[in-house]
Design a protein around this motif. Structure first.
Motif, PDB file in Angstrom:
ATOM      1  N   THR A 117      -1.668  -6.663  -3.969  1.00  0.00           N
ATOM      2  CA  THR A 117      -0.146  -6.270  -4.164  1.00  0.00           C
ATOM      3  C   THR A 117       0.324  -7.553  -4.950  1.00  0.00           C
ATOM      4  O   THR A 117       1.005  -7.448  -6.052  1.00  0.00           O
ATOM      5  N   VAL A 120       2.077  -7.759  -8.667  1.00  0.00           N
ATOM      6  CA  VAL A 120       3.311  -8.110  -9.070  1.00  0.00           C
ATOM      7  C   VAL A 120       3.337  -9.469  -9.890  1.00  0.00           C
ATOM      8  O   VAL A 120       4.089  -9.465 -10.933  1.00  0.00           O
ATOM      9  N   LEU A 180       2.496  -8.651 -13.495  1.00  0.00           N
ATOM     10  CA  LEU A 180       3.669  -7.848 -14.348  1.00  0.00           C
ATOM     11  C   LEU A 180       4.686  -9.019 -14.616  1.00  0.00           C
ATOM     12  O   LEU A 180       5.193  -9.055 -15.778  1.00  0.00           O
ATOM     13  N   ILE A 239      10.086   5.514 -13.096  1.00  0.00           N
ATOM     14  CA  ILE A 239      10.028   4.117 -12.509  1.00  0.00           C
ATOM     15  C   ILE A 239      10.617   3.901 -11.192  1.00  0.00           C
ATOM     16  O   ILE A 239       9.840   3.203 -10.357  1.00  0.00           O
ATOM     17  N   GLU A 240      11.590   4.617 -10.799  1.00  0.00           N
ATOM     18  CA  GLU A 240      12.319   4.390  -9.882  1.00  0.00           C
ATOM     19  C   GLU A 240      11.616   5.141  -8.635  1.00  0.00           C
ATOM     20  O   GLU A 240      11.548   4.762  -7.558  1.00  0.00           O
ATOM     21  N   LEU A 279       8.334   5.529  -8.847  1.00  0.00           N
ATOM     22  CA  LEU A 279       7.076   4.531  -8.453  1.00  0.00           C
ATOM     23  C   LEU A 279       7.304   3.344  -7.579  1.00  0.00           C
ATOM     24  O   LEU A 279       6.526   3.312  -6.654  1.00  0.00           O
ATOM     25  N   TYR A 280       8.348   2.850  -7.881  1.00  0.00           N
ATOM     26  CA  TYR A 280       8.524   1.612  -6.805  1.00  0.00           C
ATOM     27  C   TYR A 280       9.351   2.021  -5.586  1.00  0.00           C
ATOM     28  O   TYR A 280       9.497   1.244  -4.661  1.00  0.00           O
ATOM     29  N   THR A 281       9.840   3.154  -5.405  1.00  0.00           N
ATOM     30  CA  THR A 281       9.960   3.826  -4.061  1.00  0.00           C
ATOM     31  C   THR A 281       8.752   4.325  -3.216  1.00  0.00           C
ATOM     32  O   THR A 281       8.624   4.054  -2.061  1.00  0.00           O
ATOM     33  N   THR A 334       5.244   3.677  -3.990  1.00  0.00           N
ATOM     34  CA  THR A 334       4.245   2.623  -3.773  1.00  0.00           C
ATOM     35  C   THR A 334       4.281   1.970  -2.473  1.00  0.00           C
ATOM     36  O   THR A 334       3.449   1.817  -1.715  1.00  0.00           O
ATOM     37  N   PRO A 335       5.646   1.294  -2.283  1.00  0.00           N
ATOM     38  CA  PRO A 335       5.728   0.532  -0.796  1.00  0.00           C
ATOM     39  C   PRO A 335       5.664   1.589   0.160  1.00  0.00           C
ATOM     40  O   PRO A 335       5.027   1.238   1.601  1.00  0.00           O
TER      41      PRO A 335
END
Length: 321
Positions: free
Chosen positions: A71, A75, A78, A105-106, A108-110, A112-113
């Motif tokens: 992870t 990060v 990127l 995108i929103e 994805l980052y919701t 993925t975690p």
């Protein structure tokens, strides 16, 4: 002064110093690593496991670090990519286009975690259930008693020449019935206990020592007389809270003989730092001989196990961390 108004001359000294800083960092890392035992590196700071159960904990530890590293690489990658390829001096753009309300995108980052946490939770719950599972009839049972600021050990064993019955002993009556029912028949038992503050390495006094037989399953029944403590044998790679009015338990099978450090891992008062003990793993024959030695010293029977529990709490209690 550059055409877009930035002063690049101030950056040049920093660019000249960058190789020097990297070289110094490399030398420092190399120098500090000269005495490092690289055979320990795969354990990532964990001590060498000495029980059959500990490798499962070590595997979970290593897997968690691997997930965190992957992870982090993503990060950091990127961040560096955006920093290098979208810097102002390269794009000649004062303010880049601002992107808002990008649903993919929103999402994805919701999501993925949530996936990462769910995977870690699954493996943690799986291993925890295995580590806290109790057998129907362990070879040995030891009641570990925590008190400010030392430890006592009730060896619930049928020791030759010692009369008594652990199932009816008043000093063990505060333990849950589900543990008492599995005590050996006619287990008069022996005990060992430390005196608060008596451990002093400078005078060679090791404090209380818990003896265990190698290759045989031992159940620890944990109880407290006063406040919350935590039973931690470092190379077991696990600890468990010792809670007044709540009895925890777990089992281990030692695989390596030797003397290992144990300590309280829960702040329990002014002398918490001195609440230390040793664990001595020996052959089964030497373990039985030690029980006889305790009996010869007059340390027969059991010390009080802890705070009395109400009947509903004692009988309904679950084995939890």
């Amino acid at each position: 002064m550059s055409p877009n108004g930035s002063d690049r001359s101030s950056r040049r000294p920093m660019r000249r110093k960058l190789p020097q800083v990297l070289t110094a960092g490399l030398i420092l890392a190399t120098a500090t690593g000269c005495s490092y035992n690289w055979e320990d590196f795969p354990r990532l700071g964990m001590p060498t496991p000495v029980t059959e159960e500990a490798p499962r904990i070590l595997s979970l530890w290593q897997g968690s670090w691997a997930a965190a590293l992957l992870t982090g690489i993503l990060v950091w990658g990127l961040i560096l990519w955006a920093t290098i390829f979208h810097r102002r001096s390269r794009t000649k753009v004062e303010v880049p286009p601002q992107t808002r309300y990008n649903m993919p995108i929103e999402a994805l980052y919701t999501v993925t975690p949530l996936i990462i946490v769910s995977v870690l939770f699954y493996f943690t719950a799986r291993d925890e259930s295995k580590l806290l599972a109790l057998s129907d009839k362990p070879a040995h049972t030891i009641n570990v008693v925590g008190y400010q600021w030392s430890w006592g050990f009730n060896y619930i064993e049928d020791v030759p020449g010692v009369e008594g019955d652990a199932k009816k002993d008043e000093n063990l009556a505060s333990l849950p019935d589900k543990f008492i029912e599995q005590f050996p028949e006619n287990a008069g038992g022996v005990y060992d206990a430390g005196i608060p503050g008596d451990r002093n390495p400078q005078t060679g006094n090791p404090g209380p020592t818990l003896w265990l037989p190698k290759g045989e399953k031992v159940r620890f029944v944990l109880s407290s007389r006063d406040v919350i403590h935590s039973f931690w044998v470092v190379p077991f790679l696990m600890k468990q809270d010792v809670i007044p009015g709540h009895t925890n338990a777990f089992e281990v099978t030692a695989t390596q003989e030797g003397t290992f450090l144990g300590k309280c891992a829960e702040l329990c008062g002014v002398d918490h730092s001195r609440m230390l003990f040793n664990v001595k793993v020996v052959s089964p024959e030497r373990y039985q001989a030690h029980l006889k030695e305790l009996a010869e010293k007059g340390q027969t029977g059991y010390i009080p196990s802890g705070i009395e529990q109400t009947d509903p709490a004692r009988n309904a209690e679950k084995n939890q961390l």
